[in-house]
Design an enzyme around this catalytic site. Sequence first.
Site, PDB file in Angstrom:
ATOM      1  N   ALA A  72       0.816  -1.217   0.000  1.00  0.00           N
ATOM      2  CA  ALA A  72       0.000   0.000   0.000  1.00  0.00           C
ATOM      3  C   ALA A  72       0.850   1.268   0.000  1.00  0.00           C
ATOM      4  O   ALA A  72       0.354   2.348   0.301  1.00  0.00           O
ATOM      5  CB  ALA A  72      -0.947  -0.005   1.209  1.00  0.00           C
ATOM      6  N   CYS A  73       2.106   1.152  -0.371  1.00  0.00           N
ATOM      7  CA  CYS A  73       3.027   2.290  -0.389  1.00  0.00           C
ATOM      8  C   CYS A  73       2.958   2.997  -1.736  1.00  0.00           C
ATOM      9  O   CYS A  73       2.698   2.371  -2.772  1.00  0.00           O
ATOM     10  CB  CYS A  73       4.453   1.777  -0.131  1.00  0.00           C
ATOM     11  SG  CYS A  73       5.727   3.065  -0.186  1.00  0.00           S
TER      12      CYS A  73
END
Length: 192
Positions: free
Chosen positions: A67-68
Amino acid sequence: MSSFRSPNPARRGALALIGAGIAWGLRPAHAGEIRAGAFAFEKPEGGTLPLDAYAGRPILVVNTATACGYAGQFSGLQGLWTRFGDRGLTVIAVPSPDFGNQEPLDGVAIAEAARRNHGVTFPVTAKTHVRGPAAHPFYRWAAAEKPGTAPNWNFHKYLVDRDGALIGAFPSSVEPSDPRLVTAIANALPTA
């Protein structure tokens, strides 16, 4: 007068290094010199991924998070794996919760997301801490080998040569296609 003599300084240093290795859960190393092959990561499906299984091959170890904002680098890492894998490069993703908890998934769901969303076919380990007191021993070793290079965010890259020595550290901002990283990898590969 006692006949006990303390070990010489070189022996004390070697014993301290061996003691540190035991405390970190490392396997024995060559003559007191720790190499990357002394470490293993947990696999998300169970078991371990020992780095000594890649002896004689350069390894790019990257702490990741699905989720970066840098998650697009998964595709670039896959490109490196595709380009250099046949020549010996191994790429290993090490998902980490250390930076903004940007790895919300657990277990095999992380590897499945990397495969589904980015086409990743290289090894993905279980979620692992990469900084601070809970950091995996590989990351503590790498930070000691190259002071000032501990990961500051997701997608930090460590390059290990064919002999298991740490030869490069690349911050998150260095894309997998960056000429500095590509050149370092090419130089670490066996000559054709």
